[in-house]
Design a protein around this motif. Structure first.
Motif, short mmCIF file in Angstrom:
data_model
loop_
_atom_site.label_atom_id
_atom_site.label_comp_id
_atom_site.label_asym_id
_atom_site.label_seq_id
_atom_site.Cartn_x
_atom_site.Cartn_y
_atom_site.Cartn_z
N ALA A 31 0.84 -1.21 0.00
CA ALA A 31 0.00 0.00 0.00
C ALA A 31 0.87 1.26 0.00
O ALA A 31 0.57 2.22 -0.69
N ARG A 32 1.96 1.22 0.76
CA ARG A 32 2.88 2.36 0.81
C ARG A 32 3.52 2.58 -0.56
O ARG A 32 3.60 3.71 -1.03
N MET A 33 3.92 1.51 -1.22
CA MET A 33 4.54 1.64 -2.55
C MET A 33 3.53 2.18 -3.57
O MET A 33 3.87 3.03 -4.38
N ASN A 34 2.29 1.69 -3.50
CA ASN A 34 1.26 2.19 -4.41
C ASN A 34 0.96 3.66 -4.15
O ASN A 34 0.74 4.42 -5.09
N ALA A 35 0.95 4.06 -2.89
CA ALA A 35 0.71 5.47 -2.56
C ALA A 35 1.85 6.33 -3.12
O ALA A 35 1.61 7.41 -3.65
N HIS A 36 3.07 5.83 -3.01
CA HIS A 36 4.22 6.58 -3.55
C HIS A 36 4.09 6.72 -5.06
O HIS A 36 4.33 7.79 -5.61
N LYS A 37 3.68 5.67 -5.74
CA LYS A 37 3.50 5.72 -7.20
C LYS A 37 2.41 6.73 -7.55
O LYS A 37 2.54 7.49 -8.51
N ASP A 38 1.32 6.76 -6.79
CA ASP A 38 0.23 7.71 -7.04
C ASP A 38 0.72 9.14 -6.88
O ASP A 38 0.40 10.01 -7.69
N ILE A 39 1.48 9.41 -5.85
CA ILE A 39 2.00 10.75 -5.61
C ILE A 39 2.93 11.16 -6.73
O ILE A 39 2.85 12.27 -7.25
N THR A 40 3.81 10.25 -7.14
CA THR A 40 4.75 10.54 -8.21
C THR A 40 4.02 10.82 -9.51
O THR A 40 4.34 11.78 -10.21
N SER A 41 3.03 10.03 -9.84
CA SER A 41 2.32 10.23 -11.10
C SER A 41 1.49 11.52 -11.06
O SER A 41 1.40 12.23 -12.05
N ARG A 42 0.95 11.85 -9.91
CA ARG A 42 0.20 13.11 -9.80
C ARG A 42 1.11 14.31 -9.95
O ARG A 42 0.76 15.27 -10.62
N SER A 43 2.29 14.26 -9.35
CA SER A 43 3.19 15.40 -9.45
C SER A 43 3.70 15.56 -10.88
O SER A 43 3.84 16.66 -11.38
N THR A 44 3.93 14.45 -11.57
CA THR A 44 4.36 14.52 -12.96
C THR A 44 3.22 15.06 -13.82
O THR A 44 3.44 15.92 -14.67
N GLY A 45 2.01 14.60 -13.59
CA GLY A 45 0.87 15.08 -14.34
C GLY A 45 0.65 16.57 -14.15
O GLY A 45 0.32 17.30 -15.07
N PHE A 46 0.84 17.06 -12.94
CA PHE A 46 0.67 18.48 -12.67
C PHE A 46 1.69 19.31 -13.42
O PHE A 46 1.35 20.33 -14.02
N ALA A 47 2.92 18.85 -13.43
CA ALA A 47 3.97 19.58 -14.12
C ALA A 47 3.67 19.64 -15.62
O ALA A 47 3.89 20.67 -16.26
N GLU A 48 3.19 18.55 -16.17
CA GLU A 48 2.87 18.54 -17.60
C GLU A 48 1.66 19.40 -17.90
O GLU A 48 1.57 20.03 -18.95
N ALA A 49 0.69 19.46 -16.99
CA ALA A 49 -0.52 20.25 -17.21
C ALA A 49 -0.21 21.75 -17.24
O ALA A 49 -0.92 22.50 -17.87
N ARG A 50 0.83 22.18 -16.57
CA ARG A 50 1.18 23.58 -16.52
C ARG A 50 1.80 24.07 -17.81
O ARG A 50 1.84 25.25 -18.08
#
Length: 51
Positions: A31-50
């Motif tokens: 669960a911790r690893m999946n949460a880390h992956k979710d955070i990483t993908s969200r931060s990457t998505g945000f940077a691309e959206a900008r």
């Protein structure tokens, strides 16, 4: 994780892990690893959206 298990009233980390897996369907580590992956993908998505 030991302190978390203790604070939640579990006698051992193993007891906490078994309950967590039974309730969530995966181990606390998974669960911790999946949460880390979710955070990483969200931060990457945000940077691309900008752009």
């Amino acid at each position: 994780m030991g302190e978390l298990a203790y604070r939640l009233g579990y006698q051992s980390e193993a007891a906490f892990s078994r309950t967590f897996k039974r309730m969530k369907g995966s181990s606390p580590g998974a669960a911790r690893m999946n949460a880390h992956k979710d955070i990483t993908s969200r931060s990457t998505g945000f940077a691309e959206a900008r752009r």
